[in-house]
Design an enzyme around this catalytic site. Structure first.
Site, PDB file in Angstrom:
ATOM      1  CG  ASN A   7      -1.805   1.150   1.376  1.00 11.41           C
ATOM      2  OD1 ASN A   7      -1.413   2.279   1.069  1.00 11.41           O
ATOM      3  ND2 ASN A   7      -3.024   0.925   1.826  1.00 11.41           N
ATOM      4  CG  HIS A  10       1.335   6.066   4.769  1.00 14.73           C
ATOM      5  ND1 HIS A  10       0.517   6.985   5.385  1.00 14.73           N
ATOM      6  CD2 HIS A  10       0.950   4.861   5.221  1.00 14.73           C
ATOM      7  CE1 HIS A  10      -0.319   6.351   6.189  1.00 14.73           C
ATOM      8  NE2 HIS A  10      -0.083   5.064   6.104  1.00 14.73           N
ATOM      9  CG  HIS A  52      -8.067   4.487   0.663  1.00 14.73           C
ATOM     10  ND1 HIS A  52      -8.205   4.373   2.021  1.00 14.73           N
ATOM     11  CD2 HIS A  52      -9.304   4.840   0.211  1.00 14.73           C
ATOM     12  CE1 HIS A  52      -9.446   4.629   2.381  1.00 14.73           C
ATOM     13  NE2 HIS A  52     -10.135   4.923   1.291  1.00 14.73           N
ATOM     14  NE  ARG A  54      -9.262   8.933   3.777  1.00 13.62           N
ATOM     15  CZ  ARG A  54      -9.390   8.104   4.822  1.00 13.62           C
ATOM     16  NH1 ARG A  54      -8.533   7.123   5.000  1.00 13.62           N
ATOM     17  NH2 ARG A  54     -10.352   8.275   5.688  1.00 13.62           N
ATOM     18  NE  ARG A  58      -7.567  12.122   4.874  1.00 16.04           N
ATOM     19  CZ  ARG A  58      -8.079  11.538   5.970  1.00 16.04           C
ATOM     20  NH1 ARG A  58      -7.337  10.749   6.693  1.00 16.04           N
ATOM     21  NH2 ARG A  58      -9.315  11.767   6.347  1.00 16.04           N
ATOM     22  CD  GLU A  79      -7.168   0.276   1.340  1.00 13.40           C
ATOM     23  OE1 GLU A  79      -7.521   1.244   2.020  1.00 13.40           O
ATOM     24  OE2 GLU A  79      -6.183  -0.417   1.601  1.00 13.40           O
ATOM     25  CB  THR A 110      -9.008   2.328   6.986  1.00 12.02           C
ATOM     26  OG1 THR A 110      -8.726   2.959   5.747  1.00 12.02           O
ATOM     27  CG2 THR A 110     -10.360   1.663   6.930  1.00 12.02           C
ATOM     28  CD  GLU A 160      -7.044  -5.876   3.291  1.00 11.75           C
ATOM     29  OE1 GLU A 160      -7.126  -5.765   2.050  1.00 11.75           O
ATOM     30  OE2 GLU A 160      -6.388  -5.084   3.996  1.00 11.75           O
ATOM     31  CG  HIS A 201      -5.191  -1.269   9.815  1.00 11.24           C
ATOM     32  ND1 HIS A 201      -5.612  -0.223   9.032  1.00 11.24           N
ATOM     33  CD2 HIS A 201      -4.848  -0.742  10.992  1.00 11.24           C
ATOM     34  CE1 HIS A 201      -5.567   0.898   9.716  1.00 11.24           C
ATOM     35  NE2 HIS A 201      -5.095   0.616  10.909  1.00 11.24           N
TER      36      HIS A 201
END
Ligand code: PXP
Length: 249
Positions: A7, A10, A52, A54, A58, A79, A110, A160, A201
């Site tokens: 992922n 970041h 992801h 969003r 962001r 995502e 999340t 998931e 996560h």
């Protein structure tokens, strides 16, 4: 063999901290280059790339998803919340996988699984729309039988399992063992129902091996720990170190 989904949200968070208002300005070097991070992660052994999109954009923006779709050679896992605006982007981009997550504007990341039972209609419609386009849909849920059964009832082929409670229990051994047991039972229940099981996560270099000892997963989706490690050793080494831990199981 358990697969590794990296992922890269970041890396986009870092970019947005400086360049949020000038992403289209060709005169500026915009860093980090999210696509470059994805390509290096793939080179180091990532089996898929997760981003992801969003509702508030962001970190990842629409152009990132399109750019990843065009250029990566593994699988793109998008995502997304069950939100019409983001769904229309997904139907346009057609990622290989979509992972439906809950979204709360105030959260930093999340925070919990999607409560399918309380959002049955909206979730079912989103699963159906994506599935019709050939996207393999996963739902990010807490490791509970009733959520897995709900995922099955609306035709999701993949779940998931949220590993956040396991990750947060690290300092408390009895609690950690309870969380591992919950994950083990949930993954077994999903398998009984013919559902593919991923997890994600809070998985890091310390907690990944006990997780894989406790239960079998098709794929782990890992972001924060890999991007943090990449700040020290570079993204390729960060990914290959995680891959080695997964392959050692
Ligand atoms: N899987 C899902 C569904 C997520 O929402 C996240 C967090 O964005 C992750 C995996 C990765 O979590 P982490 O960044 O803690 O590795």
């Amino acid at each position: 063999m358990t697969k590794l989904g990296v992922n890269i949200d970041h890396s986009a968070t870092l970019r947005q901290a400086r360049y949020r208002d000038c992403l289209d300005n060709r005169q500026i070097i915009i860093e980090p280059d999210v696509l470059q991070i994805a390509l290096l992660a793939e080179k180091a052994g990532a089996d898929s790339i997760t981003a992801h999109l969003r509702e508030d954009r962001r970190h990842m923006v629409d152009a990132d998803l399109a750019n990843l779709r065009r250029n990566i050679s593994t699988k793109l896992n998008m995502e997304m919340a069950c939100n019409p605006d983001v769904l229309s982007v997904a139907l346009d981009i057609v990622p290989d996988y979509a992972c439906l997550v809950p979204e709360n504007r105030a959260e930093v990341t999340t925070e919990g699984g999607l409560d399918i039972l309380s959002n049955m209609q909206k979730t079912a419609k989103t699963v159906e729309a994506l599935s019709q386009k050939g996207v393999v849909v996963s739902i990010f849920i807490d490791p509970e039988a009733k959520q897995i059964e709900a995922a099955k009832s609306i035709g999701a082929p993949v779940v998931e399992l949220h590993t956040g409670a396991y990750a947060n229990s690290w300092g408390d051994l009895p609690k950690r063992q309870r969380e591992l047991e919950r994950l083990r039972r949930a993954s077994e229940r999903a398998r009984e129902l013919g559902i593919t099981v991923n997890s994600g996560h809070g998985i890091n270099y310390q907690n990944v091996s006990p997780l894989l000892e406790a239960a079998a997963f098709n794929e782990l989706n890992i972001g924060h720990s890999i991007i943090c490690r990449a700040l020290v050793v570079g993204i390729e080494k960060a990914v290959s170190e995680m891959k080695a831990l997964i392959n050692a199981r």
